[in-house]
Write an enzyme that holds these catalytic residues in place. Sequence first.
Site, mmCIF file in Angstrom:
data_model
loop_
_atom_site.group_PDB
_atom_site.id
_atom_site.type_symbol
_atom_site.label_atom_id
_atom_site.label_comp_id
_atom_site.label_asym_id
_atom_site.label_seq_id
_atom_site.Cartn_x
_atom_site.Cartn_y
_atom_site.Cartn_z
ATOM 1 N N ARG A 225 0.850 -1.183 0.000
ATOM 2 C CA ARG A 225 0.000 0.000 0.000
ATOM 3 C C ARG A 225 0.895 1.244 0.000
ATOM 4 O O ARG A 225 1.910 1.297 0.685
ATOM 5 C CB ARG A 225 -0.902 0.027 1.247
ATOM 6 C CG ARG A 225 -2.023 -1.019 1.234
ATOM 7 C CD ARG A 225 -3.070 -0.745 0.162
ATOM 8 N NE ARG A 225 -4.199 -1.670 0.237
ATOM 9 C CZ ARG A 225 -4.344 -2.740 -0.553
ATOM 10 N NH1 ARG A 225 -3.445 -3.027 -1.470
ATOM 11 N NH2 ARG A 225 -5.408 -3.513 -0.444
ATOM 12 N N HIS A 273 -1.378 -0.080 -9.552
ATOM 13 C CA HIS A 273 -1.961 -1.026 -8.592
ATOM 14 C C HIS A 273 -2.497 -2.268 -9.332
ATOM 15 O O HIS A 273 -3.687 -2.591 -9.275
ATOM 16 C CB HIS A 273 -3.090 -0.362 -7.792
ATOM 17 C CG HIS A 273 -3.411 -1.086 -6.518
ATOM 18 N ND1 HIS A 273 -3.758 -0.451 -5.366
ATOM 19 C CD2 HIS A 273 -3.445 -2.411 -6.223
ATOM 20 C CE1 HIS A 273 -3.999 -1.342 -4.418
ATOM 21 N NE2 HIS A 273 -3.818 -2.547 -4.926
HETATM 22 P P1 NAP Z 1 -1.227 -11.599 5.130
HETATM 23 O O1 NAP Z 1 -1.318 -13.028 4.698
HETATM 24 O O2 NAP Z 1 -2.148 -11.115 6.179
HETATM 25 O O3 NAP Z 1 0.290 -11.381 5.608
HETATM 26 C C1 NAP Z 1 0.693 -10.204 6.202
HETATM 27 C C2 NAP Z 1 2.128 -10.362 6.703
HETATM 28 O O4 NAP Z 1 2.575 -9.110 7.208
HETATM 29 C C3 NAP Z 1 2.252 -11.373 7.846
HETATM 30 O O5 NAP Z 1 3.457 -12.087 7.737
HETATM 31 C C4 NAP Z 1 2.289 -10.468 9.069
HETATM 32 O O6 NAP Z 1 2.957 -10.999 10.183
HETATM 33 C C5 NAP Z 1 3.052 -9.296 8.527
HETATM 34 N N1 NAP Z 1 2.808 -8.108 9.341
HETATM 35 C C6 NAP Z 1 1.640 -7.480 9.577
HETATM 36 N N2 NAP Z 1 1.834 -6.433 10.410
HETATM 37 C C7 NAP Z 1 3.154 -6.416 10.699
HETATM 38 C C8 NAP Z 1 3.974 -5.591 11.510
HETATM 39 N N3 NAP Z 1 3.466 -4.557 12.212
HETATM 40 N N4 NAP Z 1 5.285 -5.871 11.603
HETATM 41 C C9 NAP Z 1 5.812 -6.914 10.922
HETATM 42 N N5 NAP Z 1 5.092 -7.746 10.130
HETATM 43 C C10 NAP Z 1 3.781 -7.486 10.027
HETATM 44 O O7 NAP Z 1 -1.387 -10.620 3.894
HETATM 45 P P2 NAP Z 1 -1.161 -10.960 2.345
HETATM 46 O O8 NAP Z 1 -2.295 -11.737 1.818
HETATM 47 O O9 NAP Z 1 0.210 -11.504 2.184
HETATM 48 O O10 NAP Z 1 -1.252 -9.490 1.710
HETATM 49 C C11 NAP Z 1 -0.377 -8.450 2.108
HETATM 50 C C12 NAP Z 1 -0.842 -7.132 1.538
HETATM 51 O O11 NAP Z 1 -0.586 -7.069 0.137
HETATM 52 C C13 NAP Z 1 -2.339 -6.854 1.624
HETATM 53 O O12 NAP Z 1 -2.714 -6.448 2.905
HETATM 54 C C14 NAP Z 1 -2.527 -5.782 0.581
HETATM 55 O O13 NAP Z 1 -2.358 -4.515 1.166
HETATM 56 C C15 NAP Z 1 -1.396 -6.032 -0.405
HETATM 57 N N6 NAP Z 1 -1.894 -6.462 -1.731
HETATM 58 C C16 NAP Z 1 -1.533 -5.721 -2.830
HETATM 59 C C17 NAP Z 1 -1.957 -6.117 -4.080
HETATM 60 C C18 NAP Z 1 -1.546 -5.371 -5.309
HETATM 61 O O14 NAP Z 1 -2.046 -5.650 -6.399
HETATM 62 N N7 NAP Z 1 -0.621 -4.452 -5.205
HETATM 63 C C19 NAP Z 1 -2.766 -7.259 -4.221
HETATM 64 C C20 NAP Z 1 -3.101 -7.962 -3.086
HETATM 65 C C21 NAP Z 1 -2.670 -7.550 -1.841
HETATM 66 P P3 NAP Z 1 2.446 -12.341 10.927
HETATM 67 O O15 NAP Z 1 2.901 -13.448 10.016
HETATM 68 O O16 NAP Z 1 3.161 -12.338 12.199
HETATM 69 O O17 NAP Z 1 0.960 -12.208 11.026
HETATM 70 C C1 GLV Z 2 -5.357 -5.442 -3.792
HETATM 71 O O1 GLV Z 2 -4.626 -4.544 -3.579
HETATM 72 C C2 GLV Z 2 -5.862 -6.310 -2.758
HETATM 73 O O2 GLV Z 2 -5.668 -6.009 -1.576
HETATM 74 O O3 GLV Z 2 -6.474 -7.323 -3.114
#
Ligand code: NAP
Ligand code: GLV
Length: 310
Positions: A225, A273
């Site tokens: 983000r 994005h």
């Molecule tokens: P997720 O499975 O919830 O994983 C989040 C990771 O971040 C976990 O390892 C978590 O730690 C860690 N984390 C959260 N808060 C933290 C902190 N304060 N300090 C250190 N580590 C922290 O999320 P995801 O599915 O991988 O997605 C991640 C993000 O990608 C989404 O929230 C979204 O914003 C972004 N995204 C972007 C796109 C795009 O097209 N650009 C698409 C999809 C998603 P723990 O393992 O300890 O819980």
């Molecule tokens: C895209 O940014 C998502 O969070 O799915």
Amino acid sequence: MALLCISPQTNGEEWRDLFCAEIPDLDFRIAPEIGNPEDIEAALVWGRSLDSLKDFPNLKMIASLGAGVDHVMAERHLIPKGVPLTRLIDPAMTAQMTEWCVMATLNHLRRWDDYRALHRQRRWDELAVPIPWDTTIGVLGMGELGGDASRVLAAMGYQVRGWSRSPRERDDITCFHGHETLQEFLAPCDVVICLLPLTPETEDLLNAETFGWMKRGAHVVNAARGRQIVDADLIAAIDSGHLSGATLDVQRAEPMPDDHPFWYHPRIMTFAHVAALTVPRTCVPQIAANYRRMKAGQPLENVVDLDRGY
Ligand code: NAP
Ligand code: GLV
């Protein structure tokens, strides 16, 4: 009883067709055609669109049409108490994200921009590039997306380290957790990839101080983000020569305003994005399965921890 799509940015007709193929007798409605609010048991949301949730006394499930839920958490006060919020965990999204992170990493490490400039000048020159096992890549966030991107980058031969909130154990990756390890985590990284959810703890995390903890020449990749980066601090760190550049899929304001300096910076590449798009075809079955669980009174999958914020 009905499922309501209240996402202003979503093609509701396309989702209706896919949902009705999964659940033929489903009453799928698209806002503003809500009908009787008492019929609404489930809502599909994306973007800021939660005002109407309070009007649905029988709401039992809210499904975010994305992996990130910061857009919903920004309106947490509008989530009716006790109603679970689910998010997407989708292999197609994960595969797209890993592919995008590999692309951003390789473009930097294999000097795509420099070779393109040479190509334009018809110059047959050789530029220095590091070998993979001398290169350290740090992945901030080791969840669904960071976990997979780090796995693939490690399999490509890079030294990969991952950072999360809670401890993780991986044979292929050096794992760090907690804010107190961030400086040590960032110090040797040639490429830093951000795949953290946006929460109060991660907002502005990449700033003058943390850029300063990165080694000279590091490249920053953000696919999470925009609000996790302090834009002016990034530009200052690149202009001073401390960072080599950045590849950014996400921005503070999307679309970026015409006068945003990122558009004009020679060492910054931006995308709209698009790193990992929601693919309705692959996402509908998991939301439909949760809808069936909700109807059967069973616990839902991919439920967001509202207190943690992701
Ligand atoms: P997720 O499975 O919830 O994983 C989040 C990771 O971040 C976990 O390892 C978590 O730690 C860690 N984390 C959260 N808060 C933290 C902190 N304060 N300090 C250190 N580590 C922290 O999320 P995801 O599915 O991988 O997605 C991640 C993000 O990608 C989404 O929230 C979204 O914003 C972004 N995204 C972007 C796109 C795009 O097209 N650009 C698409 C999809 C998603 P723990 O393992 O300890 O819980
Ligand atoms: C895209 O940014 C998502 O969070 O799915």
